[in-house]
Design a protein around this motif. Structure first.
Motif, PDB file in Angstrom:
ATOM      1  N   ASP A 208       5.335  -5.967  12.626  1.00 52.10           N
ATOM      2  CA  ASP A 208       6.708  -6.268  12.206  1.00 52.10           C
ATOM      3  C   ASP A 208       7.137  -5.251  11.147  1.00 52.10           C
ATOM      4  O   ASP A 208       7.222  -5.572   9.957  1.00 52.10           O
ATOM      5  CB  ASP A 208       6.782  -7.699  11.652  1.00 52.10           C
ATOM      6  N   PRO A 209       7.410  -4.005  11.555  1.00 51.41           N
ATOM      7  CA  PRO A 209       7.692  -2.929  10.582  1.00 51.41           C
ATOM      8  C   PRO A 209       9.027  -3.079   9.862  1.00 51.41           C
ATOM      9  O   PRO A 209       9.272  -2.370   8.888  1.00 51.41           O
ATOM     10  CB  PRO A 209       7.676  -1.661  11.450  1.00 51.41           C
ATOM     11  N   LYS A 210       9.887  -3.974  10.307  1.00 51.06           N
ATOM     12  CA  LYS A 210      11.205  -4.136   9.694  1.00 51.06           C
ATOM     13  C   LYS A 210      11.249  -5.283   8.679  1.00 51.06           C
ATOM     14  O   LYS A 210      12.323  -5.674   8.242  1.00 51.06           O
ATOM     15  CB  LYS A 210      12.253  -4.381  10.789  1.00 51.06           C
ATOM     16  N   SER A 211      10.092  -5.801   8.309  1.00 49.28           N
ATOM     17  CA  SER A 211      10.059  -6.909   7.359  1.00 49.28           C
ATOM     18  C   SER A 211      10.015  -6.362   5.931  1.00 49.28           C
ATOM     19  O   SER A 211       9.029  -5.737   5.524  1.00 49.28           O
ATOM     20  CB  SER A 211       8.828  -7.794   7.615  1.00 49.28           C
ATOM     21  N   ALA A 212      11.079  -6.595   5.187  1.00 48.85           N
ATOM     22  CA  ALA A 212      11.122  -6.134   3.794  1.00 48.85           C
ATOM     23  C   ALA A 212      10.060  -6.840   2.958  1.00 48.85           C
ATOM     24  O   ALA A 212       9.430  -6.237   2.087  1.00 48.85           O
ATOM     25  CB  ALA A 212      12.510  -6.389   3.211  1.00 48.85           C
ATOM     26  N   GLU A 213       9.823  -8.134   3.230  1.00 54.04           N
ATOM     27  CA  GLU A 213       8.855  -8.888   2.441  1.00 54.04           C
ATOM     28  C   GLU A 213       7.441  -8.357   2.633  1.00 54.04           C
ATOM     29  O   GLU A 213       6.650  -8.289   1.684  1.00 54.04           O
ATOM     30  CB  GLU A 213       8.910 -10.364   2.806  1.00 54.04           C
ATOM     31  N   LEU A 214       7.111  -7.941   3.881  1.00 55.08           N
ATOM     32  CA  LEU A 214       5.771  -7.414   4.119  1.00 55.08           C
ATOM     33  C   LEU A 214       5.570  -6.087   3.380  1.00 55.08           C
ATOM     34  O   LEU A 214       4.511  -5.847   2.801  1.00 55.08           O
ATOM     35  CB  LEU A 214       5.539  -7.231   5.620  1.00 55.08           C
ATOM     36  N   HIS A 215       6.565  -5.222   3.410  1.00 52.72           N
ATOM     37  CA  HIS A 215       6.451  -3.955   2.671  1.00 52.72           C
ATOM     38  C   HIS A 215       6.335  -4.219   1.167  1.00 52.72           C
ATOM     39  O   HIS A 215       5.593  -3.536   0.457  1.00 52.72           O
ATOM     40  CB  HIS A 215       7.658  -3.068   2.966  1.00 52.72           C
ATOM     41  N   TRP A 216       7.060  -5.225   0.692  1.00 55.98           N
ATOM     42  CA  TRP A 216       6.959  -5.572  -0.725  1.00 55.98           C
ATOM     43  C   TRP A 216       5.549  -6.066  -1.065  1.00 55.98           C
ATOM     44  O   TRP A 216       4.975  -5.666  -2.082  1.00 55.98           O
ATOM     45  CB  TRP A 216       7.981  -6.656  -1.058  1.00 55.98           C
ATOM     46  N   LYS A 217       4.988  -6.915  -0.180  1.00 52.62           N
ATOM     47  CA  LYS A 217       3.636  -7.420  -0.417  1.00 52.62           C
ATOM     48  C   LYS A 217       2.636  -6.270  -0.485  1.00 52.62           C
ATOM     49  O   LYS A 217       1.783  -6.211  -1.387  1.00 52.62           O
ATOM     50  CB  LYS A 217       3.227  -8.390   0.704  1.00 52.62           C
ATOM     51  N   ARG A 218       2.733  -5.338   0.475  1.00 50.14           N
ATOM     52  CA  ARG A 218       1.771  -4.225   0.474  1.00 50.14           C
ATOM     53  C   ARG A 218       1.979  -3.327  -0.748  1.00 50.14           C
ATOM     54  O   ARG A 218       1.027  -2.796  -1.310  1.00 50.14           O
ATOM     55  CB  ARG A 218       1.871  -3.418   1.763  1.00 50.14           C
ATOM     56  N   GLY A 219       3.245  -3.163  -1.138  1.00 52.96           N
ATOM     57  CA  GLY A 219       3.511  -2.363  -2.337  1.00 52.96           C
ATOM     58  C   GLY A 219       2.860  -2.948  -3.575  1.00 52.96           C
ATOM     59  O   GLY A 219       2.288  -2.228  -4.401  1.00 52.96           O
ATOM     60  N   THR A 220       2.931  -4.278  -3.721  1.00 54.56           N
ATOM     61  CA  THR A 220       2.302  -4.905  -4.892  1.00 54.56           C
ATOM     62  C   THR A 220       0.778  -4.796  -4.828  1.00 54.56           C
ATOM     63  O   THR A 220       0.124  -4.671  -5.871  1.00 54.56           O
ATOM     64  CB  THR A 220       2.712  -6.381  -4.984  1.00 54.56           C
ATOM     65  N   LEU A 221       0.219  -4.817  -3.607  1.00 58.57           N
ATOM     66  CA  LEU A 221      -1.232  -4.637  -3.484  1.00 58.57           C
ATOM     67  C   LEU A 221      -1.645  -3.224  -3.876  1.00 58.57           C
ATOM     68  O   LEU A 221      -2.640  -3.019  -4.581  1.00 58.57           O
ATOM     69  CB  LEU A 221      -1.670  -4.943  -2.046  1.00 58.57           C
ATOM     70  N   PHE A 222      -0.883  -2.228  -3.423  1.00 58.51           N
ATOM     71  CA  PHE A 222      -1.184  -0.848  -3.817  1.00 58.51           C
ATOM     72  C   PHE A 222      -1.088  -0.685  -5.339  1.00 58.51           C
ATOM     73  O   PHE A 222      -1.903  -0.005  -5.953  1.00 58.51           O
ATOM     74  CB  PHE A 222      -0.222   0.121  -3.132  1.00 58.51           C
ATOM     75  N   ARG A 223      -0.099  -1.332  -5.925  1.00 58.06           N
ATOM     76  CA  ARG A 223       0.063  -1.220  -7.378  1.00 58.06           C
ATOM     77  C   ARG A 223      -1.126  -1.839  -8.102  1.00 58.06           C
ATOM     78  O   ARG A 223      -1.609  -1.314  -9.111  1.00 58.06           O
ATOM     79  CB  ARG A 223       1.351  -1.916  -7.825  1.00 58.06           C
ATOM     80  N   SER A 224      -1.643  -2.970  -7.582  1.00 56.01           N
ATOM     81  CA  SER A 224      -2.798  -3.600  -8.222  1.00 56.01           C
ATOM     82  C   SER A 224      -4.041  -2.723  -8.134  1.00 56.01           C
ATOM     83  O   SER A 224      -4.928  -2.817  -8.979  1.00 56.01           O
ATOM     84  CB  SER A 224      -3.076  -4.965  -7.590  1.00 56.01           C
ATOM     85  N   LYS A 225      -4.106  -1.845  -7.100  1.00 52.33           N
ATOM     86  CA  LYS A 225      -5.225  -0.916  -6.967  1.00 52.33           C
ATOM     87  C   LYS A 225      -5.008   0.373  -7.753  1.00 52.33           C
ATOM     88  O   LYS A 225      -5.876   1.242  -7.774  1.00 52.33           O
ATOM     89  CB  LYS A 225      -5.448  -0.585  -5.488  1.00 52.33           C
ATOM     90  N   GLY A 226      -3.835   0.525  -8.368  1.00 57.28           N
ATOM     91  CA  GLY A 226      -3.539   1.742  -9.117  1.00 57.28           C
ATOM     92  C   GLY A 226      -3.012   2.875  -8.268  1.00 57.28           C
ATOM     93  O   GLY A 226      -2.848   3.994  -8.759  1.00 57.28           O
ATOM     94  N   ASP A 227      -2.733   2.606  -6.971  1.00 64.67           N
ATOM     95  CA  ASP A 227      -2.193   3.631  -6.077  1.00 64.67           C
ATOM     96  C   ASP A 227      -0.667   3.603  -6.185  1.00 64.67           C
ATOM     97  O   ASP A 227       0.025   3.000  -5.360  1.00 64.67           O
ATOM     98  CB  ASP A 227      -2.657   3.359  -4.645  1.00 64.67           C
ATOM     99  N   LEU A 228      -0.139   4.267  -7.219  1.00 63.21           N
ATOM    100  CA  LEU A 228       1.288   4.153  -7.523  1.00 63.21           C
ATOM    101  C   LEU A 228       2.158   4.840  -6.486  1.00 63.21           C
ATOM    102  O   LEU A 228       3.276   4.399  -6.217  1.00 63.21           O
ATOM    103  CB  LEU A 228       1.559   4.723  -8.912  1.00 63.21           C
ATOM    104  N   ASP A 229       1.668   5.937  -5.881  1.00 58.15           N
ATOM    105  CA  ASP A 229       2.482   6.657  -4.898  1.00 58.15           C
ATOM    106  C   ASP A 229       2.738   5.800  -3.660  1.00 58.15           C
ATOM    107  O   ASP A 229       3.881   5.683  -3.193  1.00 58.15           O
ATOM    108  CB  ASP A 229       1.796   7.968  -4.501  1.00 58.15           C
ATOM    109  N   ASN A 230       1.670   5.195  -3.121  1.00 63.80           N
ATOM    110  CA  ASN A 230       1.857   4.327  -1.956  1.00 63.80           C
ATOM    111  C   ASN A 230       2.631   3.063  -2.321  1.00 63.80           C
ATOM    112  O   ASN A 230       3.411   2.550  -1.515  1.00 63.80           O
ATOM    113  CB  ASN A 230       0.492   3.946  -1.360  1.00 63.80           C
ATOM    114  N   ALA A 231       2.419   2.549  -3.520  1.00 65.66           N
ATOM    115  CA  ALA A 231       3.189   1.385  -3.967  1.00 65.66           C
ATOM    116  C   ALA A 231       4.671   1.721  -4.005  1.00 65.66           C
ATOM    117  O   ALA A 231       5.517   0.939  -3.541  1.00 65.66           O
ATOM    118  CB  ALA A 231       2.707   0.937  -5.349  1.00 65.66           C
TER     119      ALA A 231
END
Length: 526
Positions: A208-231
């Motif tokens: 479901d590539p058009k889900s804004a909520e899913l992209h937001w969830k993955r962004g917060t996960l990347f941020r928790s790992k310190g991967d700011l660019d992907n976040a």
């Protein structure tokens, strides 16, 4: 037909999460069965499936009122549909009552157990909800809605492993169910496994590539790992898909702030506050950002320039700071004390070369004192001789790498000048008597008393400043030449500085001798 009624809105909630092929097939089946029902049954059945809650409740109620004139399967479907409508309206007690009636008609109905479990979950009765979902799965092990519901109930009880297991069973049945990937990802995250959570959310985005909520969830996960660019990439995608996604804007502002890009962080927070001025996360993040900007302004304020008169503090003894010139002074004092003891501890009765050199130095100092005072120099030798030797060592110490001449800092010349000041008065009182010495300040006339007192202070001050200024300026010039010309170029200047240090020690000692002579009356004041 009974199967369609039994599934009801629960089936529709599941269908919207299925891949398009299955959705189409089920939709066609539902339409065909609904069409068949419309020909074979009255319009009340259609009303029982209405999207409008009140109409659905009314239609199902008419079927229920008929009692045994309607088939058992129709009555079960009517109870379950009406129960779902009550649940959607928030009337959970009536929903439970309708499901109980359905279970009385069919105690083994998986749909009834699953519906009652959903209502119990809404009432936060998680234990009973899990028990009902388990009963539904006992008769229908592949009942996806029951598995999803039980997994959510396990999550509510913070039983992450059990929830992960149920979501895994759902994905074995349907590997493309986005909701299961999201749920299992949340459970992995709550269990501390960020990498597996990231894998599941990525799988959900792939479906479901058009889900804004899913992209937001993955962004917060990347941020928790310190991967700011992907976040930043995922949060930007979420905002592009849904420009009114306030939390995504706040989280992206946090990423910008972590990257040091405060202007872009400010833009995101201002955009969120324009959409909702009372959105609390945006208000709090904006306050934090403002404090950070103010703090940076404070830290960017010009640092206080240290005066060349200040000395670096090496350590402290209680509240007393110990600077480098103080340490150098202690080292000189120790070296002179040890050197004097080593040189004089075993002088021969018959003078040798070493004794001759010492005698020459002592006699030279005594001769200088006698020439100035015109008196026996021995009472003054210990003070003036020590003063001269210490000043020579202190002035030359700047030539030692890493050392700092004590006389290049104001404290040491001031201390030496005070020693001379008190010594002058000590020798004056000892030589002339207390009253006679005090009366000398009124010579030649009483009107000269204030001027003579001021003269005592100013000449001591001039003694201090002369020594300090000459030694400090010499060190400053050598340092400047080293900075501009290199290491070996200032060597001649350093030799000249050593010579000037000896001369300054001589001048300081001679002036101290003159001041003592004026105090004891052997030298005229002036």
């Amino acid at each position: 037909m009974a199967l369609t009624w039994a599934a009801g809105p629960s089936l529709l909630r599941y269908v919207v999460n299925l891949r398009p092929g299955i959705f189409s097939a089920l939709a066609v089946a539902v339409l065909l069965m609904s069409a068949a029902a419309s020909f074979s049954q009255s319009g009340q059945i259609g009303e029982c499936f209405s999207s409008k809650l009140e109409r659905r409740i009314e239609g199902c109620s008419k079927i229920i009122v008929k009692g045994r004139r309607e088939s058992k399967s129709n009555r079960i479907a009517a109870y379950l549909n009406r129960g779902e409508a009550y649940r959607a309206r928030g009337d959970l007690d009536r929903a439970i009552a309708d499901v109980e009636h359905a279970l009385q008609l069919d105690p083994r109905s998986a749909a009834a157990y699953a519906t009652r479990a959903a209502v119990l979950y809404d009432k936060q009765g998680y234990d009973r909800a899990i028990a009902d979902y388990t009963r539904a799965l006992a008769s229908q092990p592949h009942f996806v809605l029951a598995l999803l519901g039980r997994a959510e109930a396990f999550q509510a009880r913070k039983e992450w492993d059990a929830a992960i297991a149920d979501y895994g069973r759902v994905l074995e049945i349907d590997p493309d169910l986005v909701k299961a990937y999201v749920g299992r990802g949340d459970a992995y995250l709550a269990n501390g496994d960020v990498d597996r959570a990231l894998t599941d959310i990525t799988e959900a985005i792939r479906r479901d590539p058009k889900s804004a909520e899913l992209h937001w969830k993955r962004g917060t996960l990347f941020r928790s790992k310190g991967d700011l660019d992907n976040a930043l990439r995922d949060l930007s995608e979420a905002i592009q898909l849904n420009p009114e996604f306030l939390q995504a804007r706040v989280d992206r502002a946090d990423v910008y702030r972590a990257q040091g890009n405060l202007p872009l962080a400010r833009q995101d927070l201002e955009a969120a506050l324009r959409l909702d001025p009372h959105f609390r996360p945006a208000v709090e993040a904006s306050d934090r950002l403002s404090k950070l900007v103010e703090g940076q302004k404070t830290t960017r304020a010009p640092a206080r320039k240290h005066s060349p008169l200040e000395s670096a503090v090496i350590f402290q003894i209680g509240p007393v700071p110990i600077t480098r010139p103080v340490v150098t002074t202690w080292a000189i004092m120790l070296a002179l004390a040890i050197g004097s003891w080593l040189v004089t501890r075993s002088l021969p009765s018959v003078p040798d070369r070493r004794a001759a050199v010492l005698e020459l130095i002592v006699m030279g100092v005594m001769q200088q004192i006698e020439d100035v005072l015109q008196k026996d120099p021995r009472p003054y030798l210990s003070l003036l001789g020590t003063l001269f030797i210490f000043l020579v060592a202190a002035n030359l110490s700047s030539l030692v790498p890493g050392a700092e001449a004590p006389t290049s800092k104001l404290e040491t010349p001031a201390a030496l000048a005070l020693i001379v000041f008190f010594s002058v008065h000590y020798f004056g009182i000892r030589s002339r008597g207390f009253l006679k010495y005090l009366s000398s300040f009124a010579e030649p006339k009483l009107i000269m008393l204030p001027l003579n007192i001021v003269s005592e202070v100013t000449r001591t001050f001039s003694l201090m400043v002369r020594l300090f200024g000459n030694v400090m300026s010499g060190e400053f010039m050598i340092g400047l030449v080293v900075a501009l010309a290199g290491l070996f170029v200032p060597v001649p200047l350093m030799l000249l500085e050593g010579l000037l240090g000896i001369i300054q020690a001589y001048i300081f000692t001679v002036l101290a001798t003159v001041f003592i002579g004026a105090a004891i009356g052997s030298v005229e004041k002036g």
